[in-house]
Design a protein around this motif. Structure first.
Motif, mmCIF file in Angstrom:
data_model
loop_
_atom_site.group_PDB
_atom_site.id
_atom_site.type_symbol
_atom_site.label_atom_id
_atom_site.label_comp_id
_atom_site.label_asym_id
_atom_site.label_seq_id
_atom_site.Cartn_x
_atom_site.Cartn_y
_atom_site.Cartn_z
ATOM 1 N N ASP A 81 0.832 -1.204 0.000
ATOM 2 C CA ASP A 81 0.000 0.000 0.000
ATOM 3 C C ASP A 81 0.866 1.253 0.000
ATOM 4 O O ASP A 81 0.552 2.244 -0.678
ATOM 5 N N PHE A 82 1.956 1.226 0.771
ATOM 6 C CA PHE A 82 2.889 2.360 0.808
ATOM 7 C C PHE A 82 3.457 2.628 -0.588
ATOM 8 O O PHE A 82 3.513 3.779 -1.050
ATOM 9 N N ALA A 83 3.875 1.557 -1.276
ATOM 10 C CA ALA A 83 4.460 1.722 -2.611
ATOM 11 C C ALA A 83 3.448 2.289 -3.592
ATOM 12 O O ALA A 83 3.750 3.182 -4.392
ATOM 13 N N ARG A 84 2.200 1.780 -3.534
ATOM 14 C CA ARG A 84 1.166 2.286 -4.447
ATOM 15 C C ARG A 84 0.783 3.727 -4.115
ATOM 16 O O ARG A 84 0.627 4.570 -5.010
ATOM 17 N N GLU A 85 0.594 4.001 -2.819
ATOM 18 C CA GLU A 85 0.164 5.340 -2.405
ATOM 19 C C GLU A 85 1.150 6.407 -2.855
ATOM 20 O O GLU A 85 0.769 7.504 -3.286
ATOM 21 N N ASN A 86 2.446 6.080 -2.779
ATOM 22 C CA ASN A 86 3.476 7.054 -3.134
ATOM 23 C C ASN A 86 4.004 6.865 -4.549
ATOM 24 O O ASN A 86 4.901 7.593 -4.967
ATOM 25 N N GLU A 87 3.447 5.892 -5.272
ATOM 26 C CA GLU A 87 3.912 5.577 -6.619
ATOM 27 C C GLU A 87 5.439 5.513 -6.649
ATOM 28 O O GLU A 87 6.123 6.212 -7.401
ATOM 29 N N LEU A 88 5.951 4.645 -5.775
ATOM 30 C CA LEU A 88 7.390 4.504 -5.569
ATOM 31 C C LEU A 88 8.090 4.156 -6.876
ATOM 32 O O LEU A 88 7.662 3.269 -7.613
ATOM 33 N N THR A 89 9.167 4.869 -7.167
ATOM 34 C CA THR A 89 9.936 4.592 -8.384
ATOM 35 C C THR A 89 11.009 3.539 -8.093
ATOM 36 O O THR A 89 11.364 3.287 -6.928
ATOM 37 N N VAL A 90 11.534 2.952 -9.151
ATOM 38 C CA VAL A 90 12.614 1.973 -9.005
ATOM 39 C C VAL A 90 13.823 2.618 -8.336
ATOM 40 O O VAL A 90 14.482 2.016 -7.476
ATOM 41 N N GLU A 91 14.122 3.850 -8.692
ATOM 42 C CA GLU A 91 15.276 4.544 -8.115
ATOM 43 C C GLU A 91 15.084 4.756 -6.612
ATOM 44 O O GLU A 91 16.028 4.588 -5.820
ATOM 45 N N GLU A 92 13.875 5.137 -6.213
ATOM 46 C CA GLU A 92 13.610 5.351 -4.785
ATOM 47 C C GLU A 92 13.650 4.039 -4.011
ATOM 48 O O GLU A 92 14.191 3.971 -2.902
ATOM 49 N N TRP A 93 13.081 3.000 -4.589
ATOM 50 C CA TRP A 93 13.128 1.683 -3.947
ATOM 51 C C TRP A 93 14.571 1.226 -3.776
ATOM 52 O O TRP A 93 14.974 0.744 -2.712
ATOM 53 N N MET A 94 15.377 1.419 -4.811
ATOM 54 C CA MET A 94 16.773 0.990 -4.749
ATOM 55 C C MET A 94 17.548 1.812 -3.722
ATOM 56 O O MET A 94 18.449 1.274 -3.053
ATOM 57 N N ALA A 95 17.199 3.086 -3.571
ATOM 58 C CA ALA A 95 17.856 3.900 -2.543
ATOM 59 C C ALA A 95 17.585 3.327 -1.152
ATOM 60 O O ALA A 95 18.463 3.291 -0.290
ATOM 61 N N GLY A 96 16.347 2.849 -0.948
ATOM 62 C CA GLY A 96 16.014 2.215 0.320
ATOM 63 C C GLY A 96 16.775 0.917 0.530
ATOM 64 O O GLY A 96 17.266 0.637 1.627
ATOM 65 N N VAL A 97 16.891 0.111 -0.517
ATOM 66 C CA VAL A 97 17.658 -1.132 -0.441
ATOM 67 C C VAL A 97 19.119 -0.841 -0.104
ATOM 68 O O VAL A 97 19.732 -1.494 0.749
#
Length: 299
Positions: A48-64
């Motif tokens: 839900d967090f990813a959808r709500e914020n329309e998380l990008t691949v770059e942002e997800w990878m920054a978190g990883v």
């Protein structure tokens, strides 16, 4: 209002409304009920967090990358992943939940607080009335800290309780952060005597910033938040047959009590260091009683 599939995803969502449930349903039959519940909830909220914020691949990878960075920095002397949880308030929230559940079960011991990232399992065992100060400092005040550990049910003192304490020095660093401090400076384990009493000499704690050399510090910078923790001393109080108490005590005169960077301050943990006369080893005194709860053997 559009219908949902039970996981908060609308049937008219721009994204696959069945994907999250498909991931949750992949959990196998041998998973424990608690694992199924916790991980199912985590997956749902994370998606839900990813959808709500329309998380990008770059942002997800920054978190990883941030998680990987925390793992690479962590060892037996420092837990950077835990520090990230601290600055996001997660550990303090879990502590609040635990303390609330204990109060509802009438098992309310001394108030708890977060462990923090700088506890060490190998702190030395020291005799009562000794000091944890291996490196005296010119800008520090020595305090005589003592108290009695009591049983919540009987109010009787409890002997042979381990009181594990640690604190930062006046330069804001724990000994494992500072090559100029002796190994295990400002930490030690004490055992209560027959009267349930413990006693030792320490420094009056001073405020300090959480480390800025890792992802937790970087996160605070990105959030435009200050890094300071109010002056405190850590304690873990343990004895077989009793529930452990992990806590911190905070100096009542500290300016960061209302704005702790890891949100750990509780009113019950704010203490007053009082002037001490007639003791050549210390100028301040702190009497800190502790209450521990016996384990219910019927459970």
């Amino acid at each position: 209002m559009s219908a949902t599939n039970g996981n908060g995803v609308g049937a008219d969502s721009r994204f696959d409304p069945n994907f999250t449930q498909h991931v949750i349903n992949a959990t196998g039959p041998k998973a424990s009920p608690r694992m199924r519940k916790v991980m199912g909830s985590l997956i749902k909220h994370m998606h839900d967090f990813a959808r709500e914020n329309e998380l990008t691949v770059e942002e997800w990878m920054a978190g990883v990358n941030m998680m990987n960075w925390a793992g690479k920095m962590s060892d037996e002397k420092r837990n950077e992943g835990q520090l990230i949880c601290d600055v996001l308030g997660l550990e303090s929230l879990v502590d609040e939940i635990t303390f609330k559940l204990a109060s509802e079960a009438n098992d309310l011991a001394t108030a708890s607080a977060i462990l923090g990232p700088f506890w060490r399992h190998d702190a030395p065992e020291l005799a009562n009335e000794s000091t944890i100060i291996l490196n005296p400092v010119d800008d520090g005040e020595v305090a005589y800290m003592h108290g009695v550990v009591r049983d919540l049910k009987t109010n009787e003192p409890v002997a042979n309780v381990t009181v594990d304490v640690w604190q930062a020095s006046t330069n804001g660093l724990y000994e494992q952060q500072d090559k100029d401090q002796a190994d295990c400076n400002l930490r030690g384990k004490f055992t209560t005597d027959a009267n349930g009493r413990y006693a030792f000499y320490c420094l009056r704690p001073t405020p300090y910033p959480v480390p800025n050399d890792g992802p937790a510090g970087k996160l605070l910078e990105l959030l435009d938040r200050h890094p300071y923790r109010p002056a405190h001393i850590h304690l873990i109080v343990t004895k077989e047959g009793y529930k452990p108490v992990t806590t911190q005590i905070f100096d009542s005169e500290d300016k960061y009590l209302e704005n702790d960077s890891v949100f750990a301050v509780k009113d019950q943990l704010v203490v007053e260091f009082k002037p001490l006369k007639g003791n050549p080893k210390a100028t301040l005194e702190l009497d800190y009683p502790v209450v521990i709860v016996p384990v219910d053997k019927s459970l």
